[in-house]
Design a protein around this motif. Structure first.
Motif, PDB file in Angstrom:
ATOM      1  N   ALA A 183       0.830  -1.210   0.000  1.00 33.73           N
ATOM      2  CA  ALA A 183       0.000   0.000   0.000  1.00 33.73           C
ATOM      3  C   ALA A 183       0.862   1.256   0.000  1.00 33.73           C
ATOM      4  N   VAL A 184       1.922   1.267   0.792  1.00 32.61           N
ATOM      5  CA  VAL A 184       2.819   2.430   0.828  1.00 32.61           C
ATOM      6  C   VAL A 184       3.514   2.609  -0.526  1.00 32.61           C
ATOM      7  N   ALA A 185       3.968   1.504  -1.122  1.00 32.18           N
ATOM      8  CA  ALA A 185       4.617   1.581  -2.430  1.00 32.18           C
ATOM      9  C   ALA A 185       3.649   2.122  -3.483  1.00 32.18           C
ATOM     10  N   TRP A 186       2.406   1.664  -3.424  1.00 32.69           N
ATOM     11  CA  TRP A 186       1.370   2.161  -4.341  1.00 32.69           C
ATOM     12  C   TRP A 186       1.215   3.677  -4.204  1.00 32.69           C
ATOM     13  N   ILE A 187       1.117   4.171  -2.971  1.00 30.65           N
ATOM     14  CA  ILE A 187       0.924   5.606  -2.744  1.00 30.65           C
ATOM     15  C   ILE A 187       2.102   6.400  -3.294  1.00 30.65           C
ATOM     16  N   LEU A 188       3.321   5.938  -3.043  1.00 31.20           N
ATOM     17  CA  LEU A 188       4.505   6.659  -3.495  1.00 31.20           C
ATOM     18  C   LEU A 188       4.613   6.670  -5.022  1.00 31.20           C
ATOM     19  N   VAL A 189       4.469   5.498  -5.632  1.00 26.04           N
ATOM     20  CA  VAL A 189       4.627   5.397  -7.089  1.00 26.04           C
ATOM     21  C   VAL A 189       3.524   6.163  -7.809  1.00 26.04           C
ATOM     22  N   MET A 190       2.268   5.986  -7.352  1.00 22.60           N
ATOM     23  CA  MET A 190       1.159   6.638  -8.025  1.00 22.60           C
ATOM     24  C   MET A 190       1.156   8.144  -7.778  1.00 22.60           C
ATOM     25  N   SER A 191       1.628   8.590  -6.625  1.00 20.07           N
ATOM     26  CA  SER A 191       1.737  10.031  -6.379  1.00 20.07           C
ATOM     27  C   SER A 191       2.713  10.663  -7.374  1.00 20.07           C
ATOM     28  N   PHE A 192       3.835   9.984  -7.592  1.00 21.98           N
ATOM     29  CA  PHE A 192       4.809  10.481  -8.574  1.00 21.98           C
ATOM     30  C   PHE A 192       4.208  10.486  -9.982  1.00 21.98           C
ATOM     31  N   ALA A 200      -8.215  16.738  -7.531  1.00 21.93           N
ATOM     32  CA  ALA A 200      -9.062  15.839  -6.731  1.00 21.93           C
ATOM     33  C   ALA A 200      -9.222  14.444  -7.339  1.00 21.93           C
ATOM     34  N   PRO A 201      -9.481  14.304  -8.650  1.00 24.64           N
ATOM     35  CA  PRO A 201      -9.621  12.938  -9.199  1.00 24.64           C
ATOM     36  C   PRO A 201      -8.388  12.079  -8.987  1.00 24.64           C
ATOM     37  N   TYR A 202      -7.202  12.686  -9.081  1.00 23.24           N
ATOM     38  CA  TYR A 202      -5.977  11.921  -8.901  1.00 23.24           C
ATOM     39  C   TYR A 202      -5.784  11.521  -7.437  1.00 23.24           C
ATOM     40  N   PHE A 203      -6.224  12.387  -6.536  1.00 24.81           N
ATOM     41  CA  PHE A 203      -6.180  12.018  -5.120  1.00 24.81           C
ATOM     42  C   PHE A 203      -7.051  10.792  -4.866  1.00 24.81           C
ATOM     43  N   LEU A 204      -8.235  10.766  -5.489  1.00 18.46           N
ATOM     44  CA  LEU A 204      -9.127   9.611  -5.313  1.00 18.46           C
ATOM     45  C   LEU A 204      -8.551   8.357  -5.967  1.00 18.46           C
ATOM     46  N   VAL A 205      -7.905   8.513  -7.113  1.00 19.08           N
ATOM     47  CA  VAL A 205      -7.264   7.362  -7.776  1.00 19.08           C
ATOM     48  C   VAL A 205      -6.210   6.751  -6.862  1.00 19.08           C
ATOM     49  N   ILE A 206      -5.460   7.603  -6.168  1.00 18.40           N
ATOM     50  CA  ILE A 206      -4.395   7.121  -5.287  1.00 18.40           C
ATOM     51  C   ILE A 206      -4.954   6.546  -3.990  1.00 18.40           C
ATOM     52  N   ALA A 207      -5.881   7.284  -3.362  1.00 12.66           N
ATOM     53  CA  ALA A 207      -6.305   6.947  -2.001  1.00 12.66           C
ATOM     54  C   ALA A 207      -7.388   5.882  -1.930  1.00 12.66           C
ATOM     55  N   SER A 208      -8.292   5.839  -2.903  1.00 15.10           N
ATOM     56  CA  SER A 208      -9.458   4.962  -2.767  1.00 15.10           C
ATOM     57  C   SER A 208      -9.107   3.474  -2.698  1.00 15.10           C
ATOM     58  N   PRO A 209      -8.161   2.932  -3.506  1.00 13.94           N
ATOM     59  CA  PRO A 209      -7.853   1.508  -3.363  1.00 13.94           C
ATOM     60  C   PRO A 209      -7.290   1.155  -1.983  1.00 13.94           C
TER      61      PRO A 209
END
Length: 260
Positions: free
Chosen positions: A27-36, A60-69
């Motif tokens: 989950a942490v790796a997902w947040i870091l990679v997708m944030s970049f 906002a849409p990108y925040f939801l793409v990152i955070a929702s999963p």
């Protein structure tokens, strides 16, 4: 052949054990990679981003793409606890074959119980589907920016909503699978159906939207066709397995095949 199967099974056991232990790290790796990746996409938005509410709407849409999963993952891990005993559906949909019902304790103690073997490939495939679809979305759809044309704003919102919802549904199916929830096989079938209907509906809306540039229409068509192909291939490969596999029937339906 038997030794090869045993080695593959042991590898799947080790892989699934590692997956269970490292969900937080994933989950942490997902947040870091997708944030970049999302930040990079925003840096090359369709129109300039101007500070204000329009910038918030673009981000906002990108925040939801990152955070929702991640939110869905950890919420469902609490809803479906490890080693929980879940009731079977009252109505059986998978009726092919002759089966003998087992109690929860009998099923849990059986050597075939769990998400190892071929089942591990399905579980990991559902999880990998989330970053794959997300990266494809980022590559195909430019960021809105602050002053996008109306047609692009509508299409972007539609595609982003589809991605967020479908990622959430696939994460739900993933958690149901690893927590051995009996509703998992039919829920995955429902997810495939929703995914197919969603891609077809979006394709019709894109075709009916005026003033869409050819380059954008081509990128959207490629994304939708790719999604459709992945769903159809997945269903064709895994639906027979979900119906007939001894492991699936034992783990999710609490029954074993009657030998004739």
């Amino acid at each position: 052949m038997g030794k090869t199967f045993e080695k593959l099974n042991l590898k799947s056991i080790a892989l699934m054990g590692s997956l269970h232990r490292n969900l937080r790290t994933i989950a942490v790796a997902w947040i870091l990679v997708m944030s970049f990746a999302c930040g990079l996409r925003l840096a090359f938005s369709a129109t300039d981003i101007v500070f204000g509410w329009s910038a918030v709407a673009a981000v906002a849409p990108y925040f939801l793409v990152i955070a929702s999963p991640v939110a869905v993952l950890f919420l469902l891990l609490r809803i479906f606890p490890a080693n929980g005993l879940f009731a079977q559906p009252e109505i059986r949909l998978a009726r092919y074959g002759r089966w003998r019902e087992l109690s929860c304790l009998e099923a849990n103690g059986h050597p075939l119980f769990g998400t190892t073997g071929m089942m591990a490939s399905l579980v990991i495939g559902m999880l990998i589907n989330v970053p794959f679809r997300s990266i494809e979305f980022l590559m195909a759809i430019p960021a809105l920016g602050s002053h996008p044309p109306l047609w692009f704003s509508d299409l972007f919102t539609l595609m982003a909503a589809d991605l967020i919802v479908m990622n959430g549904l696939y994460i739900t199916a993933f958690v149901m699978a690893i927590r051995h929830v009996p509703w998992f096989p039919r829920f995955l079938l429902l997810v495939w159906g929703v995914d197919l209907c969603s891609q077809l509906a979006i394709a019709q809306l894109v075709a009916a939207t005026p003033n869409v540039p050819a380059a954008v229409s081509s990128a959207l068509s490629g994304l939708l066709v790719g999604n459709l192909q992945k769903v159809l291939i997945s269903a064709a490969i895994w639906l027979p397995y979900l119906l007939l596999s001894d492991r699936v029937n034992l783990t999710y339906r609490r029954r074993v095949r009657v030998q004739t």
